[in-house]
Scaffold this motif. Structure first.
Motif, PDB file in Angstrom:
ATOM      1  N   ASP A 126      -0.756   5.968 -20.060  1.00 51.83           N
ATOM      2  CA  ASP A 126      -0.127   6.406 -18.819  1.00 51.83           C
ATOM      3  C   ASP A 126      -1.123   6.319 -17.671  1.00 51.83           C
ATOM      4  O   ASP A 126      -2.330   6.359 -17.864  1.00 51.83           O
ATOM      5  N   VAL A 127      -0.577   6.290 -16.473  1.00 52.73           N
ATOM      6  CA  VAL A 127      -1.404   6.099 -15.284  1.00 52.73           C
ATOM      7  C   VAL A 127      -2.445   7.197 -15.121  1.00 52.73           C
ATOM      8  O   VAL A 127      -3.623   6.930 -14.832  1.00 52.73           O
ATOM      9  N   SER A 128      -2.060   8.453 -15.347  1.00 54.54           N
ATOM     10  CA  SER A 128      -3.039   9.520 -15.123  1.00 54.54           C
ATOM     11  C   SER A 128      -4.109   9.494 -16.214  1.00 54.54           C
ATOM     12  O   SER A 128      -5.280   9.782 -15.960  1.00 54.54           O
ATOM     13  N   VAL A 129      -3.719   9.132 -17.428  1.00 52.06           N
ATOM     14  CA  VAL A 129      -4.702   9.023 -18.502  1.00 52.06           C
ATOM     15  C   VAL A 129      -5.609   7.827 -18.252  1.00 52.06           C
ATOM     16  O   VAL A 129      -6.819   7.878 -18.492  1.00 52.06           O
ATOM     17  N   GLN A 130      -5.023   6.763 -17.727  1.00 52.27           N
ATOM     18  CA  GLN A 130      -5.810   5.579 -17.393  1.00 52.27           C
ATOM     19  C   GLN A 130      -6.912   5.937 -16.411  1.00 52.27           C
ATOM     20  O   GLN A 130      -8.056   5.486 -16.547  1.00 52.27           O
ATOM     21  N   ALA A 131      -6.563   6.774 -15.437  1.00 54.14           N
ATOM     22  CA  ALA A 131      -7.560   7.160 -14.444  1.00 54.14           C
ATOM     23  C   ALA A 131      -8.725   7.883 -15.116  1.00 54.14           C
ATOM     24  O   ALA A 131      -9.888   7.637 -14.798  1.00 54.14           O
ATOM     25  N   GLN A 132      -8.422   8.755 -16.075  1.00 52.81           N
ATOM     26  CA  GLN A 132      -9.482   9.472 -16.781  1.00 52.81           C
ATOM     27  C   GLN A 132     -10.390   8.495 -17.515  1.00 52.81           C
ATOM     28  O   GLN A 132     -11.625   8.599 -17.460  1.00 52.81           O
ATOM     29  N   ILE A 133      -9.774   7.550 -18.225  1.00 55.03           N
ATOM     30  CA  ILE A 133     -10.562   6.612 -19.023  1.00 55.03           C
ATOM     31  C   ILE A 133     -11.394   5.699 -18.134  1.00 55.03           C
ATOM     32  O   ILE A 133     -12.572   5.435 -18.419  1.00 55.03           O
ATOM     33  N   LEU A 134     -10.822   5.238 -17.029  1.00 55.18           N
ATOM     34  CA  LEU A 134     -11.586   4.366 -16.133  1.00 55.18           C
ATOM     35  C   LEU A 134     -12.764   5.127 -15.518  1.00 55.18           C
ATOM     36  O   LEU A 134     -13.874   4.595 -15.427  1.00 55.18           O
ATOM     37  N   ASN A 135     -12.528   6.355 -15.111  1.00 53.31           N
ATOM     38  CA  ASN A 135     -13.625   7.158 -14.578  1.00 53.31           C
ATOM     39  C   ASN A 135     -14.709   7.364 -15.623  1.00 53.31           C
ATOM     40  O   ASN A 135     -15.906   7.263 -15.344  1.00 53.31           O
ATOM     41  N   LEU A 136     -14.274   7.644 -16.854  1.00 53.77           N
ATOM     42  CA  LEU A 136     -15.232   7.857 -17.941  1.00 53.77           C
ATOM     43  C   LEU A 136     -16.081   6.616 -18.157  1.00 53.77           C
ATOM     44  O   LEU A 136     -17.309   6.682 -18.276  1.00 53.77           O
ATOM     45  N   MET A 137     -15.414   5.450 -18.186  1.00 51.65           N
ATOM     46  CA  MET A 137     -16.142   4.212 -18.432  1.00 51.65           C
ATOM     47  C   MET A 137     -17.143   3.945 -17.325  1.00 51.65           C
ATOM     48  O   MET A 137     -18.249   3.453 -17.565  1.00 51.65           O
ATOM     49  N   ARG A 138     -16.741   4.284 -16.106  1.00 53.27           N
ATOM     50  CA  ARG A 138     -17.645   4.087 -14.980  1.00 53.27           C
ATOM     51  C   ARG A 138     -18.864   4.990 -15.104  1.00 53.27           C
ATOM     52  O   ARG A 138     -19.998   4.571 -14.912  1.00 53.27           O
ATOM     53  N   ASP A 139     -18.619   6.271 -15.454  1.00 58.29           N
ATOM     54  CA  ASP A 139     -19.720   7.213 -15.624  1.00 58.29           C
ATOM     55  C   ASP A 139     -20.670   6.746 -16.718  1.00 58.29           C
ATOM     56  O   ASP A 139     -21.893   6.778 -16.561  1.00 58.29           O
ATOM     57  N   LEU A 140     -20.118   6.319 -17.836  1.00 55.75           N
ATOM     58  CA  LEU A 140     -20.949   5.879 -18.951  1.00 55.75           C
ATOM     59  C   LEU A 140     -21.782   4.667 -18.559  1.00 55.75           C
ATOM     60  O   LEU A 140     -22.943   4.541 -18.963  1.00 55.75           O
ATOM     61  N   GLN A 141     -21.170   3.787 -17.759  1.00 51.67           N
ATOM     62  CA  GLN A 141     -21.925   2.605 -17.354  1.00 51.67           C
ATOM     63  C   GLN A 141     -23.151   3.015 -16.544  1.00 51.67           C
ATOM     64  O   GLN A 141     -24.240   2.486 -16.724  1.00 51.67           O
ATOM     65  N   ARG A 142     -22.957   4.010 -15.670  1.00 49.60           N
ATOM     66  CA  ARG A 142     -24.080   4.439 -14.846  1.00 49.60           C
ATOM     67  C   ARG A 142     -25.121   5.160 -15.662  1.00 49.60           C
ATOM     68  O   ARG A 142     -26.315   4.938 -15.505  1.00 49.60           O
ATOM     69  N   GLU A 143     -24.643   6.033 -16.574  1.00 51.38           N
ATOM     70  CA  GLU A 143     -25.603   6.807 -17.371  1.00 51.38           C
ATOM     71  C   GLU A 143     -26.415   5.922 -18.305  1.00 51.38           C
ATOM     72  O   GLU A 143     -27.589   6.164 -18.553  1.00 51.38           O
ATOM     73  N   MET A 144     -25.760   4.921 -18.893  1.00 53.69           N
ATOM     74  CA  MET A 144     -26.395   4.192 -19.990  1.00 53.69           C
ATOM     75  C   MET A 144     -26.715   2.744 -19.661  1.00 53.69           C
ATOM     76  O   MET A 144     -27.190   2.014 -20.518  1.00 53.69           O
ATOM     77  N   GLY A 145     -26.401   2.320 -18.448  1.00 51.74           N
ATOM     78  CA  GLY A 145     -26.724   0.943 -18.092  1.00 51.74           C
ATOM     79  C   GLY A 145     -25.944  -0.084 -18.894  1.00 51.74           C
ATOM     80  O   GLY A 145     -26.444  -1.161 -19.201  1.00 51.74           O
ATOM     81  N   GLY A 175      15.234   5.962  -8.555  1.00 56.57           N
ATOM     82  CA  GLY A 175      14.171   5.746  -9.517  1.00 56.57           C
ATOM     83  C   GLY A 175      13.888   7.044 -10.259  1.00 56.57           C
ATOM     84  O   GLY A 175      13.850   8.108  -9.653  1.00 56.57           O
ATOM     85  N   VAL A 176      13.739   6.956 -11.561  1.00 51.04           N
ATOM     86  CA  VAL A 176      13.335   8.129 -12.341  1.00 51.04           C
ATOM     87  C   VAL A 176      11.986   7.778 -12.932  1.00 51.04           C
ATOM     88  O   VAL A 176      11.876   6.895 -13.789  1.00 51.04           O
ATOM     89  N   VAL A 177      10.965   8.447 -12.434  1.00 56.95           N
ATOM     90  CA  VAL A 177       9.616   8.041 -12.816  1.00 56.95           C
ATOM     91  C   VAL A 177       8.932   9.181 -13.544  1.00 56.95           C
ATOM     92  O   VAL A 177       9.234  10.353 -13.324  1.00 56.95           O
ATOM     93  N   GLY A 178       8.055   8.825 -14.472  1.00 55.99           N
ATOM     94  CA  GLY A 178       7.343   9.851 -15.207  1.00 55.99           C
ATOM     95  C   GLY A 178       6.514   9.166 -16.275  1.00 55.99           C
ATOM     96  O   GLY A 178       6.719   7.989 -16.568  1.00 55.99           O
ATOM     97  N   GLU A 179       5.596   9.907 -16.855  1.00 53.22           N
ATOM     98  CA  GLU A 179       4.747   9.315 -17.872  1.00 53.22           C
ATOM     99  C   GLU A 179       5.412   9.442 -19.244  1.00 53.22           C
ATOM    100  O   GLU A 179       6.487  10.030 -19.358  1.00 53.22           O
ATOM    101  N   SER A 180       4.785   8.916 -20.259  1.00 55.66           N
ATOM    102  CA  SER A 180       5.449   8.929 -21.566  1.00 55.66           C
ATOM    103  C   SER A 180       5.562  10.357 -22.058  1.00 55.66           C
ATOM    104  O   SER A 180       4.627  11.137 -21.967  1.00 55.66           O
ATOM    105  N   GLY A 181       6.712  10.706 -22.571  1.00 55.76           N
ATOM    106  CA  GLY A 181       6.948  12.063 -23.030  1.00 55.76           C
ATOM    107  C   GLY A 181       7.604  12.935 -21.982  1.00 55.76           C
ATOM    108  O   GLY A 181       7.933  14.087 -22.250  1.00 55.76           O
ATOM    109  N   ALA A 182       7.832  12.400 -20.784  1.00 56.86           N
ATOM    110  CA  ALA A 182       8.437  13.217 -19.733  1.00 56.86           C
ATOM    111  C   ALA A 182       9.926  13.410 -19.955  1.00 56.86           C
ATOM    112  O   ALA A 182      10.515  14.315 -19.382  1.00 56.86           O
TER     113      ALA A 182
END
Lengths: 355, 336, 327
Positions: free
Chosen positions: A202-221, B45-52
Motif C-alpha cells: 500500500d502507498v502508506s506502507v511504501q512510504a515507510q519502506i522507501l524512507n527506511l531504505m533511504r536511511d539505511l543507505q545513508r547509515e551504511m553507505g 471514486g472509492v479509495v483506500g488501502e488493502s483491508g479497508a
C-alpha cells in the motif's frame, strides 16, 4: 555498445557491459517436428550497459516485458548472461567459476524481491530466515552471538527482536518486506538489488519502506540497483535512472535531468502517461499502441511502430547510445536533431495525432 | 452528459452498510456502517488501502459477496428500489442490465472457451430482445467503440488472442453493452502497464459519459481517482473517513488519514527528502481500535478519539468523520 | 539447538520450548479443528490406532501362540466360533473365540499375527517408496532439464504397469535368481521391495510437481542469492514445503500396500505360509467357504476391509484439510 559514459569508470562499484539474455521458448521437440513449428527465442535483454557508483541508487524503469527484472537477476547471477559481462568491484563475475570462488562476492551482493508473501519461507521462523546469510558465510560463531545479531538487524528495520520467534504469516506485507531487508543486511553487503520492493505494498506502507531504505543507505553507505515500473517512486529515490524498452536501455541520465528534460520519445510518452495528481486540469493524452511481444520484436529501433518521429532509418537500424545531459540516449531523432522542444504534457501526443 | 444535467438525483444510495464474516473465533466486521450515494452519471471514486473494505462494499452492492461473508445490516437502494435483499434470480437480472461490472483481472473476467463475440452476443440477447444478426452487429459496433481495431475480424477471436489492455477493453464493452445505469469498476487498471492504464482510464471516462452511466470506481491509486472521479470517498478499516469533491479531498484533505495518505505518495517534480509517513499499519479485522479506528496512528489525536467513534460531519460541502470537525451534523443524504 | 539465554529478550528459543510452541500452534490450528469436527474422521482415527496397537502388541495379547507350529493340534481344526454350531453339529468353544482354521490355529490369534505381518509389510514398503520417491522427485524437480525428463519418462513407463504385475515380476525374478532356501528367508524383504517398487512413482510425481512450484518462489531465489548450497536448499527450504501431499499419499499408499500384500498372499506368492498374513488366511479359508465353514474367510476379510477403510478415510480427510491451506 558505447564505452563513453558520463560517470568516471574508476568510481563504479557495479559495471554491466553489453548484457544480453535470451530464453529458448520453443515448443517441445515433438510438437516442433510434427507441427513444423519454428524455434522461438525470447530476447529478454539485448545489450544493456550501465555503471553504478558506490553509495548511489541506480534505477531501471520500464513496462512489462522490458527486461528490467531479468537484468536484476543477471547482476546477481541468478541467470547466466548469454552475452556481455558484469563486473563487481573490478571483478568479472564470469571468472568466478566455483561456489567457493563466488562466496565472497555473494556475501557482498544481496537481493530484495517484489512479493513479500513468497520471499520468506513459510515454514521457517523469522530469526532463522534473517540468520541464514550469517550461517551460510560463517560470519559469527555460536548461537548466542547469532541471536544477538539477529536482534540488532530486526531493530534496524524497526521491528522488535521478539518478532524473531514468529512465523512470516503473522506479519503484514510491509513488515515482511522489512524482514526481507533485515535478511539482506545480515551479511553486511555493499550492494543491494531491489526488484520492485514496494510494488505489492500500500502507498502508506511504501512510504515507510522507501524512507527506511533511504536511511539505511545513508547509515551504511549501501549501493542500490532499484527496479520499478512506478516513475514517481523512481523519481523520489534515485540518483540515476535508466529507461528500458523491450530489452534495450533507450535512455539513462541523472534523475532530475531525465524527468525534467527527457529526450527519448518513449521516455516522454511514459512521463505523459503518469496520472495528474496535481490536478492541473490538463487532460491525459493516451499513448498509442501496446508493447509488442519480445519474441517477435520490431526491426531496427524497437519503438518505431509507436513513435511519432519514426522514419525509414528507424525501421532499419537500431540506434546506438549517444551522450546527453547527465547520461546517454539511443534515438535517431535526437541524433539527427529532429526532436521537438518539449513544451508541456500534451505536446508529443499532439504530434502523434498530426502524423 | 454532465451530472448536473440529471438534476443531481441519487442513483445508488448505500445506508449504514455492515458486512460481517463469522469465523470460529469471533465475528469479524469488515465494513462497519458505511453510507454514501452516487448520483446519476457521476463518477464516485472509492479509495483506500488493502483491508479497508472497498472491494467488499462493491461486491455487496452487486450481490456477489462470498459466503461466509454477509450483509448484517443496512440497505442498498438502486433508483429507489432496495436491491440488497432480493432473491437470486431477480438480482441476477439486475446485475446484467442495470449494473455492469469491470474487474481487475481481464484474464479471468472473460471465459477462455468462448469467443469474445459469443460472450457479447449472449449478454445482449439475455437482456435485450435482439435477433442473432442484430446482436452480432451491435457486438461489432461495441468493439469498435472501445477502440479495438478491425472489430469485424476480432469479434470471432478468443480472449487469449488479445493482449491485456485489449482484453480490458472487451470487458468494458461487456459491461456497457446493455446500457446499465451504474458501472462498478474494481481496480480496473491495476494489472495493466502505465501507458495502457492511461488509455483505459480515458476510454472508461468517455464511454460512461456517452452512455450516461454512473461509475463506482474502486481503487487504491489516487492518481486514477484524480483524473477520473467527480467525488471521492476515502475508506479506512471498514469505515468512511472522508467524502467530498475530488479536488477538495486531494488538495485540501481534512481527515488526518487522507492528509497522511496524500503526503506519502511520491510525485514527480516534488523534491522531498522524506515522504510523509504514517506510523504503524491498518489494523487487522480482529484488532480494530475503539472509538476512531485511526486514533493509534493519528498525529492529531486527543482524548475523545480513543473511546467515541466520530460520525460524518459536514465541512464546506465535504463530509469528514473526525472529531476535529465535530459540531456540524452530516447533511441528509437521501434526497429521493 | 542448545539452550540459549540472551538478555533481556530471548530472540531464539531453545529446542524444548520450540517443540512445545509448535505443538501448541498445532492444536490451536485449523487442521486439528477440522479433525475434531468430523465424527467420521475421529472414528476412523480411533479404529486405525486400535488396529495398530493390536498389531504391535500381538505377541503379548494373542490368546494362542499360533506362530509356534508345535502347539497346533490337528483335532482342533475347523472349529466354529464360540456360540455357533456348524452343519455337522460341532459347537464352538470359549477356548477358540472366533473358531479355528484347517491347521487348528485359533482365528483370533492368527488374525492378530496376520495383522502384524500385513501392517509391517505395508509400513515398510510405504516408507521405502516414500523415501525413494520423494528423494527422486525432489532431485528431479529441482535439477530440471534432461535429467528431469529422463526420470519422469521412466516413471511414466512404470505407471503403465499394474502394481500387482510389477510386484509379481520382481517376486518371480527373485524366485528364479535366488536358491530356494535363501529365497524363502528373504521372501518378506522381496515382497516389501516389490510393493515399494509399485508405489514410488506416485510420491515422485507429486513431489516433483510441488518442487517445481516452490523452486520458482522468491524465497528459494533468495537462498540462491545468499549462496546456500543447492542440497541444503532442497532439504531445508523446499522439502518442508512439499511434505503435505506426501503425507496424504503415504496414508492412501498404506492402504494400497496392505491390499497388494493381501492380494499377493491370496495368490500364493506373498508371505510364506508359516507366518500367514490376512491375505493368506483369506486364501486358506476360501477353500472351505462353500462347505459352510465361513469363519475362516469372513473374519480376516472383515478386518482387512475395516483397516483399509479406516486408513482411506483418514487419508481423505487429510487431503481435504491440507488442500485449501494457503497460509
Amino acid at each position: 555498445m558505447s564505452e563513453s559514459v558520463a560517470v568516471p569508470p574508476a568510481g563504479a562499484l557495479v559495471r554491466a557491459r553489453d548484457l544480453a539474455k535470451t530464453f529458448d521458448v520453443s515448443p517441445p521437440w515433438l510438437a516442433r517436428v510434427l507441427g513444423r513449428a519454428p524455434r522461438a527465442v525470447l530476447t529478454a535483454v539485448d545489450g544493456v550497459s550501465f555503471d553504478i557508483p558506490p553509495g548511489r541508487t541506480f534505477s531501471l524503469v520500464g513496462e512489462s516485458g522490458c527486461g528490467k527484472s531479468t537484468v536484476a537477476r543477471l547482476v546477481v547471477r541468478l541467470y547466466e548472461p548469454t552475452r556481455g559481462r558484469v563486473e563487481f568491484d573490478g571483478i568479472d563475475l564470469a571468472t568466478l567459476g566455483s561456489r567457493a570462488a563466488m562466496a565472497p562476492v555473494r556475501r557482498r551482493i544481496q537481493m530484495i524481491f517484489q512479493d513479500p508473501y513468497a520471499s520468506l519461507n513459510p515454514r521457517w521462523r523469522v530469526a532463522d530466515i534473517v540468520a541464514e546469510p550469517i550461517r551460510t558465510h560463517r560470519l559469527l560463531e555460536g548461537d548466542a552471538a547469532i541471536a544477538r545479531r539477529v536482534g540488532e538487524l530486526l531493530e534496524q528495520v524497526r521491528l522488535s527482536p521478539v518478532d524473531g520467534e514468529k512465523f512470516p504469516h503473522e506479519f503484514s506485507g510491509g513488515q515482511r518486506q522489512r524482514i526481507s531487508i533485515a535478511r539482506a543486511l545480515a551479511s553486511n553487503p555493499d550492494f543491494l538489488v531491489c526488484d520492485e520492493p514496494t510494488s505489492a505494498l500500500d502507498v502508506s506502507v511504501q512510504a515507510q519502506i522507501l524512507n527506511l531504505m533511504r536511511d539505511l543507505q545513508r547509515e551504511m553507505g549501501l549501493t542500490y540497483l532499484f527496479i520499478s515500473h512506478d516513475l514517481a517512486v523512481v523519481y523520489h529515490i534515485s540518483d540515476t535512472v535508466g529507461v528500458m524498452y523491450l530489452g534495450r536501455l533507450v535512455e539513462w541520465a541523472a534523475a532530475r535531468s531525465l524527468f525534467h528534460r527527457p529526450q527519448h520519445p518513449y521516455t516522454r510518452m511514459l512521463l505523459d502517461a503518469i496520472p495528474d495528481l496535481e490536478m492541473t486540469g490538463k487532460a491525459r493524452q493516451a499513448v498509442a499502441g501496446e508493447v509488442p511481444s519480445p519474441i517477435h520484436p520490431p526491426s531496427g529501433c524497437h519503438f518505431h511502430p509507436r513513435c511519432p518521429l519514426a522514419n525509414a532509418r528507424c525501421r532499419a537500424e537500431a540506434p546506438r547510445p549517444r551522450p546527453r545531459e547527465g547520461g546517454e540516449v539511443a534515438c535517431h531523432a535526437v541524433e539527427e536533431g529532429r526532436l521537438p522542444e518539449r513544451g508541456g504534457r500534451a505536446t508529443v501526443a499532439a504530434e502523434f495525432q498530426a502524423s | 452528459m454532465d451530472p448536473a444535467a440529471y438534476g443531481n438525483r441519487p442513483l445508488l444510495v448505500v445506508r449504514d452498510l455492515r458486512i460481517e464474516f463469522p469465523t470460529r473465533r469471533a465475528t469479524l466486521v469488515a465494513v462497519d456502517g458505511v453510507s454514501f450515494h452516487i448520483d446519476e452519471g457521476e463518477v464516485l471514486g472509492v479509495v483506500g488501502e488493502s483491508g479497508a473494505g472497498k472491494s467488499l462494499t462493491g461486491a455487496a452492492i452487486i450481490g456477489l459477496l462470498e459466503p461466509p461473508g454477509r450483509i448484517a445490516a443496512g440497505s442498498v437502494t438502486l433508483a429507489g428500489r432496495r436491491i440488497d435483499n432480493l432473491p437470486y434470480e431477480e438480482m441476477r437480472r439486475i446485475r446484467g442490465s442495470q449494473i455492469g461490472m469491470v474487474f481487475q483481472d481481464p484474464l479471468t473476467s472473460l471465459n477462455p472457451l468462448y469467443t469474445v463475440g459469443r460472450q457479447l452476443i449472449e449478454t445482449l440477447q439475455t437482456h435485450l430482445d435482439l435477433s442473432q444478426q442484430a446482436a452480432r452487429a451491435r457486438a461489432i459496433e461495441l468493439l469498435g467503440e472501445v477502440g479495438i481495431p478491425s472489430p469485424q475480424l476480432r469479434v470471432d477471436q478468443y480472449p487469449h488472442e488479445f493482449s491485456g489492455g485489449m482484453r480490458q477493453r472487451v470487458v468494458i464493452a461487456l459491461a456497457l453493452c446493455v446500457n446499465p445505469r451504474l458501472i462498478i469498476a474494481d481496480e480496473p487498471t491495476t494489472a495493466l502497464d502505465v501507458s495502457i492504464q492511461a488509455q483505459i482510464i480515458t476510454l472508461l471516462k468517455r464511454l460512461c459519459r456517452e452512455h450516461g452511466a454512473a461509475v463506482m470506481l474502486i481503487t487504491h491509486d489516487m492518481g486514477v481517482i484524480a483524473e477520473t472521479a467527480d467525488r471521492v470517498a476515502v475508506m479506512y478499516a471498514g469505515r468512511i473517513a472522508e467524502v467530498g469533491r475530488v479536488d477538495q479531498v486531494i488538495k485540501r484533505a481534512r481527515h488526518p488519514y487522507t492528509d497522511g495518505l496524500m503526503g506519502s505518495i511520491p510525485k514527480v517534480g516534488t523534491d522531498a527528502d522524506r515522504l510523509t509517513q504514517i506510523e504503524g499499519s491498518m489494523p487487522r479485522l480482529t484488532e480494530i481500535p475503539a472509538g476512531c479506528a485511526f486514533h493509534p496512528r493519528c498525529p492529531k489525536v486527543f482524548e475523545r478519539c480513543t473511546h467515541e467513534r466520530p460520525d460524518l460531519a459536514s465541512v464546506d460541502g465535504a463530509q469528514v468523520a473526525c472529531w476535529l470537525y465535530a459540531g456540524a451534523p452530516a447533511e441528509a443524504i437521501d434526497r429521493v | 539447538m542448545s539452550s540459549i539465554v540472551v538478555a533481556p529478550n530471548e530472540i531464539v528459543l531453545p529446542l524444548g520450548k520450540r517443540v512445545r510452541d509448535s505443538l501448541r500452534r498445532f492444536f490451536a490450528g485449523d487442521l486439528f479443528h477440522s479433525f475434531r469436527r468430523s465424527p467420521v474422521t475421529v472414528a476412523a482415527f480411533i479404529v486405525t490406532v486400535l488396529l495398530f496397537a493390536v498389531a504391535l502388541l500381538a505377541s503379548w495379547i494373542a490368546p494362542h501362540d499360533t506362530a509356534n507350529l508345535s502347539t497346533l493340534i490337528l483335532s482342533d481344526a475347523r472349529l466354529p466360533p464360540w456360540g455357533v454350531t456348524d452343519a455337522v453339529g460341532t459347537s464352538g468353544a470359549s477356548k477358540f473365540v472366533l473358531g479355528t482354521d484347517d491347521q487348528g490355529r485359533d482365528m483370533l490369534s492368527a488374525m492378530m499375527f496376520g495383522l502384524q505381518i500385513s501392517l509391517a509389510v505395508g509400513f515398510a514398503s510405504v516408507i521405502l517408496a516414500a523415501v525413494f520417491g520423494t528423494a527422486l522427485g525432489l532431485f528431479s524437480g529441482y535439477v530440471g532439464g534432461p535429467i528431469d525428463s529422463l526420470i519422469m519418462r521412466i516413471a511414466d513407463v512404470q505407471l503403465t504397469f499394474p502394481a500387482i504385475l510389477i510386484a509379481l515380476m520382481i517376486d518371480g525374478i527373485a524366485a528364479g535368481v535366488l536358491p530356494r532356501g535363501l529365497h524363502d528367508e528373504v521372501k518378506v524383504y522381496v515382497l516389501v521391495l516389490a510393493i515399494a517398487a509399485s508405489q514410488w512413482v506416485h510420491f515422485a510425481r507429486t513431489v516433483r510437481g510441488s518442487t517445481l512450484v516452490e523452486k520458482g518462489k522468491e524465497y528459494v531465489q533468495a537462498a540462491r542469492v545468499i549462496g546456500v548450497h543447492p542440497v541444503r536448499i532442497m532439504l531445508r527450504h523446499v522439502l518442508p514445503n512439499v511434505m503435505g501431499p506426501v503425507l496424504v499419499i503415504g496414508t492412501l499408499s498404506l492402504a494400497i500396500a496392505v491390499l497388494t500384500e493381501a492380494t499377493l498372499s491370496f495368490l500364493g506368492v506373498g508371505v510364506p505360509v508359516t507366518r500367514p498374513s490376512l491375505g493368506t488366511l483369506i486364501r486358506i479359508g476360501q477353500q472351505y467357504l462353500f462347505s459352510g465353514e465361513w469363519w475362516m474367510t469372513i473374519f480376516p476379510s472383515v478386518v482387512l476391509v475395516v483397516l483399509v477403510l479406516a486408513v482411506n478415510l483418514l487419508g481423505d480427510w487429510l487431503r481435504d484439510a491440507l488442500n485449501p491451506k494457503l497460509r
